[in-house]
Write a protein that holds these residues in place. Sequence first.
Motif, mmCIF file in Angstrom:
data_model
loop_
_atom_site.group_PDB
_atom_site.id
_atom_site.type_symbol
_atom_site.label_atom_id
_atom_site.label_comp_id
_atom_site.label_asym_id
_atom_site.label_seq_id
_atom_site.Cartn_x
_atom_site.Cartn_y
_atom_site.Cartn_z
ATOM 1 N N THR A 94 0.842 -1.182 0.000
ATOM 2 C CA THR A 94 0.000 0.000 0.000
ATOM 3 C C THR A 94 0.886 1.243 0.000
ATOM 4 O O THR A 94 2.081 1.185 0.299
ATOM 5 C CB THR A 94 -0.909 0.030 1.231
ATOM 6 O OG1 THR A 94 -0.100 0.168 2.413
ATOM 7 C CG2 THR A 94 -1.731 -1.241 1.334
ATOM 8 N N GLN A 95 0.264 2.370 -0.323
ATOM 9 C CA GLN A 95 1.010 3.623 -0.339
ATOM 10 C C GLN A 95 1.581 3.945 1.043
ATOM 11 O O GLN A 95 2.714 4.409 1.168
ATOM 12 C CB GLN A 95 0.103 4.756 -0.811
ATOM 13 C CG GLN A 95 0.808 6.107 -0.892
ATOM 14 C CD GLN A 95 -0.121 7.201 -1.404
ATOM 15 O OE1 GLN A 95 -1.222 6.940 -1.836
ATOM 16 N NE2 GLN A 95 0.345 8.440 -1.346
ATOM 17 N N ALA A 96 0.806 3.670 2.083
ATOM 18 C CA ALA A 96 1.270 3.953 3.449
ATOM 19 C C ALA A 96 2.461 3.086 3.821
ATOM 20 O O ALA A 96 3.391 3.545 4.505
ATOM 21 C CB ALA A 96 0.123 3.735 4.435
ATOM 22 N N GLU A 97 2.445 1.836 3.389
ATOM 23 C CA GLU A 97 3.567 0.929 3.682
ATOM 24 C C GLU A 97 4.841 1.395 2.993
ATOM 25 O O GLU A 97 5.919 1.445 3.604
ATOM 26 C CB GLU A 97 3.202 -0.497 3.247
ATOM 27 C CG GLU A 97 2.131 -1.139 4.100
ATOM 28 C CD GLU A 97 1.603 -2.438 3.523
ATOM 29 O OE1 GLU A 97 0.959 -3.196 4.267
ATOM 30 O OE2 GLU A 97 1.826 -2.700 2.309
ATOM 31 N N ILE A 98 4.723 1.747 1.718
ATOM 32 C CA ILE A 98 5.888 2.230 0.971
ATOM 33 C C ILE A 98 6.408 3.528 1.567
ATOM 34 O O ILE A 98 7.616 3.727 1.698
ATOM 35 C CB ILE A 98 5.529 2.409 -0.519
ATOM 36 C CG1 ILE A 98 5.187 1.054 -1.143
ATOM 37 C CG2 ILE A 98 6.687 3.068 -1.270
ATOM 38 C CD1 ILE A 98 4.684 1.147 -2.563
ATOM 39 N N ALA A 99 5.496 4.402 1.965
ATOM 40 C CA ALA A 99 5.896 5.679 2.550
ATOM 41 C C ALA A 99 6.668 5.473 3.853
ATOM 42 O O ALA A 99 7.607 6.223 4.161
ATOM 43 C CB ALA A 99 4.670 6.553 2.801
ATOM 44 N N SER A 100 6.287 4.458 4.621
ATOM 45 C CA SER A 100 6.968 4.169 5.882
ATOM 46 C C SER A 100 8.420 3.760 5.645
ATOM 47 O O SER A 100 9.332 4.214 6.350
ATOM 48 C CB SER A 100 6.221 3.059 6.632
ATOM 49 O OG SER A 100 6.852 2.765 7.862
ATOM 50 N N ALA A 102 10.137 4.427 2.847
ATOM 51 C CA ALA A 102 10.809 5.566 2.207
ATOM 52 C C ALA A 102 11.261 6.591 3.239
ATOM 53 O O ALA A 102 12.329 7.195 3.097
ATOM 54 C CB ALA A 102 9.881 6.211 1.186
ATOM 55 N N ALA A 103 10.462 6.784 4.280
ATOM 56 C CA ALA A 103 10.815 7.776 5.307
ATOM 57 C C ALA A 103 12.102 7.384 6.024
ATOM 58 O O ALA A 103 12.945 8.234 6.319
ATOM 59 C CB ALA A 103 9.663 7.905 6.308
ATOM 60 N N ARG A 106 15.037 7.887 3.681
ATOM 61 C CA ARG A 106 15.324 9.306 3.525
ATOM 62 C C ARG A 106 16.163 9.829 4.696
ATOM 63 O O ARG A 106 16.970 10.731 4.531
ATOM 64 C CB ARG A 106 14.008 10.083 3.411
ATOM 65 C CG ARG A 106 14.162 11.514 2.928
ATOM 66 C CD ARG A 106 12.855 12.075 2.410
ATOM 67 N NE ARG A 106 11.762 11.878 3.335
ATOM 68 C CZ ARG A 106 10.695 11.113 3.096
ATOM 69 N NH1 ARG A 106 10.593 10.469 1.951
ATOM 70 N NH2 ARG A 106 9.724 10.984 3.987
ATOM 71 N N GLU A 121 7.775 -3.716 -6.208
ATOM 72 C CA GLU A 121 8.455 -2.514 -5.735
ATOM 73 C C GLU A 121 9.971 -2.587 -5.831
ATOM 74 O O GLU A 121 10.661 -1.668 -5.388
ATOM 75 C CB GLU A 121 8.072 -2.237 -4.272
ATOM 76 C CG GLU A 121 6.621 -1.901 -4.048
ATOM 77 C CD GLU A 121 5.731 -3.134 -4.036
ATOM 78 O OE1 GLU A 121 4.539 -3.012 -4.351
ATOM 79 O OE2 GLU A 121 6.239 -4.239 -3.722
ATOM 80 N N LEU A 128 14.835 4.577 -4.420
ATOM 81 C CA LEU A 128 14.728 5.342 -3.177
ATOM 82 C C LEU A 128 16.049 5.369 -2.423
ATOM 83 O O LEU A 128 16.304 6.288 -1.641
ATOM 84 C CB LEU A 128 13.634 4.743 -2.282
ATOM 85 C CG LEU A 128 12.195 4.917 -2.761
ATOM 86 C CD1 LEU A 128 11.230 4.132 -1.875
ATOM 87 C CD2 LEU A 128 11.802 6.386 -2.792
#
Length: 317
Positions: A94-100, A102-103, A106, A121, A128
């Motif tokens: 999910t977008q939220a999982e990928i964002a976690s 990625a954060a 970063r 992915e 990333l």
Amino acid sequence: MKSNANAKLIVFHPSLHKQASTAPASHRLWLLFFITFFTLVFTLALFNSAIPSSSSSSSSASAASFSSAAASLPAAVADALLHYATTTNDTHMTQAEIASIAAVLRRSPSANFLVFGLTHETLLFRALNFNGRTVFLDESEFLISRLEQQHPGIEAYDVQYTTRVSQASGLIKSTRDQIKTDCRPVQNLLFSECKLALNDLPNYIYEVDWDVILIDGPRGYLPSAPGRMSSIFTAAVLGRSKKGGGGGKTHVFVHDIDREVERICSEEFLCEENLVKTVDSLGHFVVERMERDSFEFCRNRIKPSATSLLGNNKEDD
């Protein structure tokens, strides 16, 4: 009085005088007309030629700017952009999982990122972490080979798993029995005899201080699949056996943590005390380095029976 027969009369007709006096004015008018006409034509031509020149110059500048940006774009990023721009498949996460994930990447420039499993992915994770090192491990030699052919430069290795989901309870019990010998939390897995240890990876894998580890493989959705017991155990040992890089901490993500085996193995080796958060089906743990004489994965835990937790999903070794 004698008349002069030879006398001639010269008469000046008014029209002759008028024509003589207006001819130069007419010529001047025509000259002025032509000068005005050609001046107008020249001005229009100059104006029209100036517009394309300006536009062309602007286009050239834009093209040069784009070309410069493309030239500076990391190859991994360009590869990922092309891949996701030309595919219509839904992402596995999910977008939220990928964002976690990625954060964390970063906040970890030049991270050492180890990924269990090839998924939709894969190229995204590599992009990333384009300033760091990303290594992929998968059970399929065919998928690894195809990935390397399609995306030269990617670093991936196939893994031979000897476990099955149906063996999970027996493997966890065996690991508990050998917690102070072959299955201890701090060790060099290259020489490990623990049944859950992956000891046939490239040698350098065991020497790297991994900053981030993602467990999204191997398959674990049916009893005959390899299951993620070994990848979770191996990630837990790698994190605790660090030499000190990354502040002595390793971020470990476990996907599909809502499944029984993934949840129990995460509690067993990554520990609830290290759970930062759960986003959808992704568990995020932060594991700290331990001393060599440590013989417990978790500090605060009452060990339940692995057999009872896994219910009927058991099989003798």
